[in-house]
Design an enzyme around this catalytic site. Structure first.
Site, PDB file in Angstrom:
ATOM      1  N   TYR A 155      48.191  48.061  46.410  1.00  0.00           N
ATOM      2  CA  TYR A 155      48.225  48.162  45.254  1.00  0.00           C
ATOM      3  C   TYR A 155      49.542  48.491  44.029  1.00  0.00           C
ATOM      4  O   TYR A 155      50.230  48.480  43.835  1.00  0.00           O
ATOM      5  CB  TYR A 155      47.156  47.345  45.179  1.00  0.00           C
ATOM      6  CG  TYR A 155      46.580  46.414  43.788  1.00  0.00           C
ATOM      7  CD1 TYR A 155      46.611  45.416  43.511  1.00  0.00           C
ATOM      8  CD2 TYR A 155      46.542  47.740  42.586  1.00  0.00           C
ATOM      9  CE1 TYR A 155      46.609  44.769  43.024  1.00  0.00           C
ATOM     10  CE2 TYR A 155      46.125  46.060  41.041  1.00  0.00           C
ATOM     11  CZ  TYR A 155      46.523  45.272  41.198  1.00  0.00           C
ATOM     12  OH  TYR A 155      46.031  44.644  39.969  1.00  0.00           O
ATOM     13  N   LYS A 200      52.046  47.670  42.105  1.00  0.00           N
ATOM     14  CA  LYS A 200      52.100  48.024  40.710  1.00  0.00           C
ATOM     15  C   LYS A 200      52.999  49.038  39.542  1.00  0.00           C
ATOM     16  O   LYS A 200      54.200  48.706  39.396  1.00  0.00           O
ATOM     17  CB  LYS A 200      50.534  47.556  39.948  1.00  0.00           C
ATOM     18  CG  LYS A 200      50.534  46.912  40.677  1.00  0.00           C
ATOM     19  CD  LYS A 200      50.280  45.525  39.931  1.00  0.00           C
ATOM     20  CE  LYS A 200      49.511  44.720  40.091  1.00  0.00           C
ATOM     21  NZ  LYS A 200      49.685  43.183  39.185  1.00  0.00           N
TER      22      LYS A 200
HETATM   23  N1  LIG Z   1      41.919  41.485  36.648  1.00  0.00           N
HETATM   24  C1  LIG Z   1      41.836  43.403  36.645  1.00  0.00           C
HETATM   25  O1  LIG Z   1      41.062  44.231  35.908  1.00  0.00           O
HETATM   26  C2  LIG Z   1      43.202  43.238  36.570  1.00  0.00           C
HETATM   27  C3  LIG Z   1      43.382  45.422  35.829  1.00  0.00           C
HETATM   28  C4  LIG Z   1      45.189  44.672  36.628  1.00  0.00           C
HETATM   29  C5  LIG Z   1      45.857  44.135  36.821  1.00  0.00           C
HETATM   30  N2  LIG Z   1      45.406  42.599  36.761  1.00  0.00           N
HETATM   31  C6  LIG Z   1      46.923  42.484  37.395  1.00  0.00           C
HETATM   32  O2  LIG Z   1      46.590  41.051  36.430  1.00  0.00           O
HETATM   33  C7  LIG Z   1      47.207  39.627  36.856  1.00  0.00           C
HETATM   34  C8  LIG Z   1      46.574  38.318  37.042  1.00  0.00           C
HETATM   35  O3  LIG Z   1      45.037  38.421  38.086  1.00  0.00           O
HETATM   36  P1  LIG Z   1      44.035  38.616  37.266  1.00  0.00           P
HETATM   37  O4  LIG Z   1      42.498  39.634  37.557  1.00  0.00           O
HETATM   38  O5  LIG Z   1      43.761  36.780  36.083  1.00  0.00           O
HETATM   39  O6  LIG Z   1      43.512  37.110  38.309  1.00  0.00           O
HETATM   40  P2  LIG Z   1      42.585  36.240  38.578  1.00  0.00           P
HETATM   41  O7  LIG Z   1      42.287  36.019  40.128  1.00  0.00           O
HETATM   42  O8  LIG Z   1      41.593  35.678  37.946  1.00  0.00           O
HETATM   43  O9  LIG Z   1      43.981  34.751  38.585  1.00  0.00           O
HETATM   44  C9  LIG Z   1      45.031  35.320  39.399  1.00  0.00           C
HETATM   45  C10 LIG Z   1      46.289  33.423  38.872  1.00  0.00           C
HETATM   46  O10 LIG Z   1      47.136  33.927  40.098  1.00  0.00           O
HETATM   47  C11 LIG Z   1      47.243  32.894  41.131  1.00  0.00           C
HETATM   48  N3  LIG Z   1      47.975  32.923  41.910  1.00  0.00           N
HETATM   49  C12 LIG Z   1      47.894  33.821  43.218  1.00  0.00           C
HETATM   50  N4  LIG Z   1      48.526  34.601  44.199  1.00  0.00           N
HETATM   51  C13 LIG Z   1      49.453  33.426  43.515  1.00  0.00           C
HETATM   52  C14 LIG Z   1      50.496  32.786  44.201  1.00  0.00           C
HETATM   53  N5  LIG Z   1      51.629  33.460  45.368  1.00  0.00           N
HETATM   54  N6  LIG Z   1      51.337  32.314  43.022  1.00  0.00           N
HETATM   55  C15 LIG Z   1      51.175  31.627  42.695  1.00  0.00           C
HETATM   56  N7  LIG Z   1      49.767  32.108  41.784  1.00  0.00           N
HETATM   57  C16 LIG Z   1      49.053  33.282  42.420  1.00  0.00           C
HETATM   58  C17 LIG Z   1      45.616  32.772  41.705  1.00  0.00           C
HETATM   59  O11 LIG Z   1      45.254  31.498  41.933  1.00  0.00           O
HETATM   60  C18 LIG Z   1      44.761  32.448  40.088  1.00  0.00           C
HETATM   61  O12 LIG Z   1      44.323  31.955  39.125  1.00  0.00           O
HETATM   62  C19 LIG Z   1      47.432  40.125  38.646  1.00  0.00           C
HETATM   63  O13 LIG Z   1      48.630  40.973  38.718  1.00  0.00           O
HETATM   64  C20 LIG Z   1      46.277  41.104  38.978  1.00  0.00           C
HETATM   65  O14 LIG Z   1      47.129  42.155  39.734  1.00  0.00           O
HETATM   66  C21 LIG Z   1      44.451  42.513  36.780  1.00  0.00           C
END
Ligand SMILES: NC(=O)c1ccc[n+]([C@@H]2O[C@H](COP(=O)([O-])OP(=O)(O)OC[C@H]3O[C@@H](n4cnc5c(N)ncnc54)[C@H](O)[C@@H]3O)[C@@H](O)[C@H]2O)c1
Length: 269
Positions: free
Chosen positions: A156, A160
């Site tokens: 991961y 990132k």
């Molecule tokens: N939640 C956190 O604490 C956090 C922190 C840092 C970064 N992020 C990043 O934020 C982004 C969003 O994540 P989130 O936390 O909102 O999670 P989440 O799971 O709530 O939302 C992610 C969405 O992406 C969709 N998805 C996954 N694989 C996919 C694909 N191959 N094609 C299209 N859609 C796809 C999922 O179905 C989901 O609806 C990610 O890139 C994650 O790495 C999240």
């Protein structure tokens, strides 16, 4: 103040979490929305919710790891709105907590296909279109883990960090074309990331079980996705290179620079 009314934003991973938070914040700013997700049911539900509240939004099926899926989603978007002004390359999945030597190479590929190549497909699809328009903005979602690595999440963290690197490169490349690029580096956000990852990951253990030994002891402060959406809007307005979400992450980032400073200080001469 930048005028967003009537601008069209394409958000990947908009069926949940941060993508949904961006959609809500952008709708409040008067933008039209193209909401893409591999989970068609959830993204249609978000689109319906926003439409009921008065937003102009379109749901598209999108698997970011598949270039043909980007092309089909983009054609769908353009047939409704003509063109897109803002791309949020946001969809992603998480990793399990494991020592580097235990992560199967297939899982490195799975993670990289979504969290890195998923964004590359988005760029290759939209950059020629934005160049032709001579304006626009791209937000790539990385993580604070894209700057400050956490142990036992090496695949991961690698993806990132790559997103931070490619965003910096593309920002310089696209500046002469009037296109802004920001990298979003969130700290902890209250989303379904764990559940999504368990659902989509090829087989095996639950993320929650595997994660608890690392995440359980960390003093993380979770914020709401809508707050990330608002900060993203501000970051686009200001054309910020980095969009951060947690002031407390500053010390961790500075500690990284301190380590580099120490290494430079240790050089002879
Ligand atoms: N939640 C956190 O604490 C956090 C922190 C840092 C970064 N992020 C990043 O934020 C982004 C969003 O994540 P989130 O936390 O909102 O999670 P989440 O799971 O709530 O939302 C992610 C969405 O992406 C969709 N998805 C996954 N694989 C996919 C694909 N191959 N094609 C299209 N859609 C796809 C999922 O179905 C989901 O609806 C990610 O890139 C994650 O790495 C999240």
């Amino acid at each position: 103040m930048r005028e967003f009314t009537g601008q069209v934003a394409f958000i990947s991973g908009a069926g949940s979490g941060i993508g949904r938070g961006m959609a809500e914040a952008f709708a409040a700013a008067g933008m039209k929305l193209v909401l893409g997700d591999v989970d068609g049911e959830s993204v249609r539900s978000v689109t319906t919710d926003l439409s009921v509240q008065g937003a102009d939004a379109l749901a598209v099926d999108l698997d970011v790891a598949d270039r043909a899926s980007w092309d089909a989603a983009t054609q769908h978007a353009e047939s409704k709105y003509g063109s897109v002004d803002i791309l949020c390359n946001n969809a992603g999945v998480a990793g399990l907590s494991r020592p580097v030597e235990e992560i199967p190479i297939e899982e490195w590929r799975w993670m990289t296909d979504i969290n890195l190549y998923g964004l590359v497909h988005g760029l290759q699809c939209f950059v020629p279109r934005l160049k032709a328009k001579g304006s626009g903005h791209i937000v790539n979602t990385s993580s604070i883990g894209g700057l400050v690595p956490l142990p036992k999440f090496s695949e991961y963290m690698a993806a990132k960090h790559a997103v931070v690197g490619l965003s910096g490169s593309v920002r310089q490349e696209l500046e002469p074309f009037g296109i802004g690029v920001s990298v979003l580096c969130p700290g902890a956000v209250q989303t379904a990331l764990g559940e999504t990852t368990v659902r989509q990951r090829p087989g095996r253990a639950t993320l929650a079980a595997a994660r608890s030994d690392v995440v359980g002891d960390l003093p993380w402060r979770y914020i709401e996705p809508i707050d990330v959406g608002r900060l993203t809007l501000q970051g686009i307005t200001d054309n910020q290179a980095f969009i951060f979400t947690h002031p407390e992450n500053r010390a961790e980032v500075e500690a990284q620079f301190d380590a580099m400073r120490t290494a430079f200080d240790a050089l002879p001469g």
